[in-house]
Design a protein around this motif. Sequence first.
Motif, PDB file in Angstrom:
ATOM      1  N   GLU A 125       9.619 -25.369 102.208  1.00 26.55           N
ATOM      2  CA  GLU A 125      11.019 -25.527 102.734  1.00 26.55           C
ATOM      3  C   GLU A 125      11.786 -26.413 101.573  1.00 26.55           C
ATOM      4  O   GLU A 125      11.299 -26.675 100.534  1.00 26.55           O
ATOM      5  N   ALA A 126      12.956 -26.365 101.722  1.00 25.63           N
ATOM      6  CA  ALA A 126      13.825 -26.871 100.668  1.00 25.63           C
ATOM      7  C   ALA A 126      13.393 -28.383 100.450  1.00 25.63           C
ATOM      8  O   ALA A 126      13.255 -29.255 101.490  1.00 25.63           O
ATOM      9  N   GLY A 127      13.534 -28.819  99.229  1.00 25.44           N
ATOM     10  CA  GLY A 127      13.214 -30.165  98.883  1.00 25.44           C
ATOM     11  C   GLY A 127      11.740 -30.396  98.646  1.00 25.44           C
ATOM     12  O   GLY A 127      11.277 -31.577  98.583  1.00 25.44           O
ATOM     13  N   LYS A 128      10.977 -29.397  99.014  1.00 24.19           N
ATOM     14  CA  LYS A 128       9.551 -29.611  98.560  1.00 24.19           C
ATOM     15  C   LYS A 128       8.737 -28.866  97.704  1.00 24.19           C
ATOM     16  O   LYS A 128       9.281 -27.698  97.488  1.00 24.19           O
ATOM     17  N   ALA A 129       7.621 -29.051  97.304  1.00 25.67           N
ATOM     18  CA  ALA A 129       7.034 -28.207  96.294  1.00 25.67           C
ATOM     19  C   ALA A 129       5.513 -28.100  96.729  1.00 25.67           C
ATOM     20  O   ALA A 129       5.070 -28.993  97.192  1.00 25.67           O
ATOM     21  N   PHE A 130       4.652 -27.121  96.049  1.00 26.62           N
ATOM     22  CA  PHE A 130       3.376 -26.861  96.545  1.00 26.62           C
ATOM     23  C   PHE A 130       2.434 -27.455  95.647  1.00 26.62           C
ATOM     24  O   PHE A 130       2.587 -27.771  94.506  1.00 26.62           O
ATOM     25  N   VAL A 131       1.536 -28.212  96.237  1.00 26.20           N
ATOM     26  CA  VAL A 131       0.377 -28.830  95.909  1.00 26.20           C
ATOM     27  C   VAL A 131      -1.011 -28.354  96.158  1.00 26.20           C
ATOM     28  O   VAL A 131      -1.090 -28.094  97.379  1.00 26.20           O
ATOM     29  N   ASP A 132      -1.792 -28.300  95.317  1.00 23.20           N
ATOM     30  CA  ASP A 132      -3.250 -28.147  95.395  1.00 23.20           C
ATOM     31  C   ASP A 132      -4.082 -28.770  94.363  1.00 23.20           C
ATOM     32  O   ASP A 132      -4.299 -28.264  93.343  1.00 23.20           O
ATOM     33  N   ALA A 133      -4.326 -29.993  94.807  1.00 24.34           N
ATOM     34  CA  ALA A 133      -4.919 -31.005  94.014  1.00 24.34           C
ATOM     35  C   ALA A 133      -5.420 -32.192  94.560  1.00 24.34           C
ATOM     36  O   ALA A 133      -4.716 -32.649  95.768  1.00 24.34           O
ATOM     37  N   GLY A 134      -6.745 -32.503  94.220  1.00 21.45           N
ATOM     38  CA  GLY A 134      -7.127 -33.854  94.679  1.00 21.45           C
ATOM     39  C   GLY A 134      -7.463 -33.715  96.221  1.00 21.45           C
ATOM     40  O   GLY A 134      -7.209 -34.723  97.013  1.00 21.45           O
ATOM     41  N   GLY A 135      -7.820 -32.779  96.854  1.00 21.28           N
ATOM     42  CA  GLY A 135      -7.789 -32.536  98.207  1.00 21.28           C
ATOM     43  C   GLY A 135      -6.718 -32.411  99.000  1.00 21.28           C
ATOM     44  O   GLY A 135      -6.679 -32.086 100.272  1.00 21.28           O
ATOM     45  N   SER A 147       3.411 -37.513  92.789  1.00 22.82           N
ATOM     46  CA  SER A 147       2.420 -38.589  92.716  1.00 22.82           C
ATOM     47  C   SER A 147       1.085 -37.820  92.957  1.00 22.82           C
ATOM     48  O   SER A 147       0.016 -38.303  92.114  1.00 22.82           O
ATOM     49  N   LEU A 148       1.137 -37.060  93.516  1.00 24.17           N
ATOM     50  CA  LEU A 148      -0.280 -36.177  93.734  1.00 24.17           C
ATOM     51  C   LEU A 148      -0.664 -35.355  92.588  1.00 24.17           C
ATOM     52  O   LEU A 148      -1.749 -35.250  92.233  1.00 24.17           O
ATOM     53  N   ARG A 149       0.421 -34.850  91.946  1.00 27.65           N
ATOM     54  CA  ARG A 149       0.116 -34.274  90.678  1.00 27.65           C
ATOM     55  C   ARG A 149       0.027 -35.012  89.409  1.00 27.65           C
ATOM     56  O   ARG A 149      -0.129 -34.500  88.202  1.00 27.65           O
TER      57      ARG A 149
END
Length: 154
Positions: A125-135, A147-149
């Motif tokens: 969605e607009a304003g978001k980026a994909f994370v696959d880190a730390g669960g 923060s997560l990355r």
Amino acid sequence: SFSVLVIFFGLLALAIAASLGTAGSDVTTVCQSEDELWGSEDIRKFYFCLDGDVIADQCDEGYYFVNNATVSGCLPEELMNPSCVNLVAKVPTCTDGTQYQPQPSGNLTNFYVCTNEGVKELPCEAGKAFVDAGGYLGCFQWTQWRSLRNCTDG
């Protein structure tokens, strides 16, 4: 009397919604500096002032905005903090276990999924980026993504 009360609460709700809608958006409407660029939570975007007006801009594909003690501008992804970019992202084969969950794309705001028709690259969605880190797996607001990355300085 009841209808006046309903109208009052309706107007109150609209006022609250309007104030919440502008919270956090000051970075794009108020000049932080007249002579310096500043970044957005979205590491591709930056701002500058021209005659008191905020101008939003974005780095070219494969470049990201950094503003620290030594650099202020768009850097190529190879020079970025590795936790801030997806240099090793590749299109999944969908045969080596990658078919079971979304996979990161080189474009931070996209991800790959395996379907019966093959690999699809989908946007967050607009304003978001994909994370696959730390669960964590999925699309997150840029502040959470950083923060997560552990992407604190670009």
